[in-house]
Design an enzyme around this catalytic site. Structure first.
Site, PDB file in Angstrom:
ATOM      1  N   LYS A 225       0.813  -1.219   0.000  1.00  0.00           N
ATOM      2  CA  LYS A 225       0.000   0.000   0.000  1.00  0.00           C
ATOM      3  C   LYS A 225       0.846   1.270   0.000  1.00  0.00           C
ATOM      4  CE  LYS A 225      -4.323  -1.916   1.642  1.00  0.00           C
ATOM      5  NZ  LYS A 225      -5.333  -1.996   2.721  1.00  0.00           N
ATOM      6  N   ARG A 260      -3.635  -9.956   5.183  1.00  0.00           N
ATOM      7  CA  ARG A 260      -4.110  -9.961   3.794  1.00  0.00           C
ATOM      8  C   ARG A 260      -2.954  -9.497   2.906  1.00  0.00           C
ATOM      9  NH1 ARG A 260      -6.237  -6.598  -0.015  1.00  0.00           N
ATOM     10  NH2 ARG A 260      -7.911  -7.441  -1.291  1.00  0.00           N
TER      11      ARG A 260
HETATM   12  C1  PT1 Z   1      -7.898  -4.396   3.489  1.00  0.00           C
HETATM   13  C2  PT1 Z   1      -8.228  -4.378   2.093  1.00  0.00           C
HETATM   14  C3  PT1 Z   1      -9.375  -5.136   1.681  1.00  0.00           C
HETATM   15  N1  PT1 Z   1      -7.530  -3.664   1.174  1.00  0.00           N
HETATM   16  C4  PT1 Z   1      -9.704  -5.833   3.900  1.00  0.00           C
HETATM   17  N2  PT1 Z   1     -10.072  -5.859   2.601  1.00  0.00           N
HETATM   18  C5  PT1 Z   1      -7.918  -3.669  -0.102  1.00  0.00           C
HETATM   19  N3  PT1 Z   1     -10.406  -6.538   4.802  1.00  0.00           N
HETATM   20  C6  PT1 Z   1      -9.035  -4.421  -0.513  1.00  0.00           C
HETATM   21  C7  PT1 Z   1      -2.994   2.205  -0.966  1.00  0.00           C
HETATM   22  O1  PT1 Z   1      -2.942   3.042  -0.059  1.00  0.00           O
HETATM   23  O2  PT1 Z   1      -6.883  -3.723   3.968  1.00  0.00           O
HETATM   24  N4  PT1 Z   1      -8.630  -5.122   4.339  1.00  0.00           N
HETATM   25  N5  PT1 Z   1      -9.736  -5.133   0.379  1.00  0.00           N
HETATM   26  C8  PT1 Z   1      -7.137  -2.865  -1.110  1.00  0.00           C
HETATM   27  N6  PT1 Z   1      -7.300  -1.471  -0.863  1.00  0.00           N
HETATM   28  C9  PT1 Z   1      -6.267  -0.553  -0.930  1.00  0.00           C
HETATM   29  C10 PT1 Z   1      -6.300   0.579  -0.122  1.00  0.00           C
HETATM   30  C11 PT1 Z   1      -5.186  -0.780  -1.772  1.00  0.00           C
HETATM   31  C12 PT1 Z   1      -5.238   1.475  -0.135  1.00  0.00           C
HETATM   32  C13 PT1 Z   1      -4.137   0.121  -1.809  1.00  0.00           C
HETATM   33  C14 PT1 Z   1      -4.152   1.245  -0.979  1.00  0.00           C
HETATM   34  O3  PT1 Z   1      -2.141   2.078  -1.849  1.00  0.00           O
END
Ligand code: PT1
Length: 280
Positions: A225, A260
């Site tokens: 992230k 995850r």
């Molecule tokens: C998470 C999650 C998710 N993240 C759960 N489900 C994502 N339970 C999708 C960035 O800042 O943490 N927990 N499902 C993916 N989402 C992101 C959010 C991907 C922020 C990248 C960023 O780069």
């Protein structure tokens, strides 16, 4: 924060005696994880099988990106992406989680064999979600998000990020219990990167223990992230594995139960070494 009891020893039938790895299987055209252009069921299935071989305990299958700036997809498109992948991998015995905020997708995924619904909206994104889960026997991951994926990183604001995220999760746990979803079917997630600045994310990571003490297994998603990029200067998400591992292990030491991640083999190795040495 309050609400507790001991955290149960299993989640969705999987033992929580050691930290679990939830492998991310994106069935989306974006290039965040694997450089693909078209969502391809066969490629996602292959990726899921590889992750199981590498030691994933759960596969999290998603057909709609929820990373910052992502646009929603239609229900039909999301269903077409995830259902065949879930059917195949569940039939092979994998513990499947579906990453969705849409009740019709939850229902179809449950029919296809999913054991967990992972919802970034804490079952608030669709008025039918609570009912859909209550009428099944699957488990659920309740995540916190401020705003919606398209705009959530524009102006995140909290007076007390730990208190507000914790309060939200408690409210959602209570809503689930009232709808007939028992506590042992619920895991929680502070939603790293979902409507949070770097400082908010760090504050949440430093206080993971407070969430772990709520009495539900704690899911942590930091893999690749932007916070890892911000802390390391690494702009290429594909090259953020070392920082992702550091954040994941720190999270486990503070009580995270389920990681995850994109990089299953690498996370497994890190966890094995970390656990063998042990605490204190
Ligand atoms: C998470 C999650 C998710 N993240 C759960 N489900 C994502 N339970 C999708 C960035 O800042 O943490 N927990 N499902 C993916 N989402 C992101 C959010 C991907 C922020 C990248 C960023 O780069």
């Amino acid at each position: 924060m309050s609400l507790s009891d001991a955290t149960p020893s299993k989640f969705a039938g999987v033992s929580l005696e050691r930290p679990l790895i939830m492998g991310i299987v994106n069935v989306t055209p974006d290039s965040f994880s694997d450089g693909g252009e078209t969502p391809n069921a066969a490629a996602a299935i292959e990726r899921g099988r590889l992750m199981i071989d590498q030691g994933a305990d759960i596969l999290d299958i998603g057909g709609e990106s929820t990373r910052p700036g992502a646009e929603p997809v239609s229900l039909d498109e999301e269903l077409a992406r995830v259902v065949p992948v879930i059917e195949t991998l569940a039939a092979e015995g994998a513990c499947i989680s579906v990453d969705t905020r849409n009740a019709p997708v939850m229902a179809a995924a449950i029919r296809a064999g999913a054991a967990i619904v992972n919802d970034v909206t804490g079952l608030q994104g669709d008025g039918q979600s609570l009912k859909t889960i209550a009428a099944s026997n699957v488990s659920v991951v309740l995540m916190h998000m401020q705003g919606d994926p398209r705009t959530m990183q524009e102006t995140p604001h909290y007076d007390d990020v730990v208190g507000e995220v914790g309060g939200y999760l408690i409210t959602r746990i209570n809503a689930c219990e009232q709808a007939g979803i028992s506590r042992d079917r619920i895991a929680i997630d502070p939603g790293i990167g979902f409507g949070k600045t770097l400082e908010h994310n760090l504050e949440l990571l430093r206080n993971l223990g407070a969430f772990a003490r709520l009495g539900c297994p704690l899911v942590l998603g930091v893999s690749r992230k932007s916070l890892i990029g911000q802390l390391s200067g690494q702009e290429d998400a594909g090259r953020r594995l070392p920082g992702s591992l550091a954040a994941a292990l720190n999270g486990v030491s503070r009580g995270a139960s389920i990681l995850r991640v994109h990089d299953v083999a690498e996370t497994r190795q890190a966890l094995d070494v970390w656990s063998a040495i042990g605490k204190s």
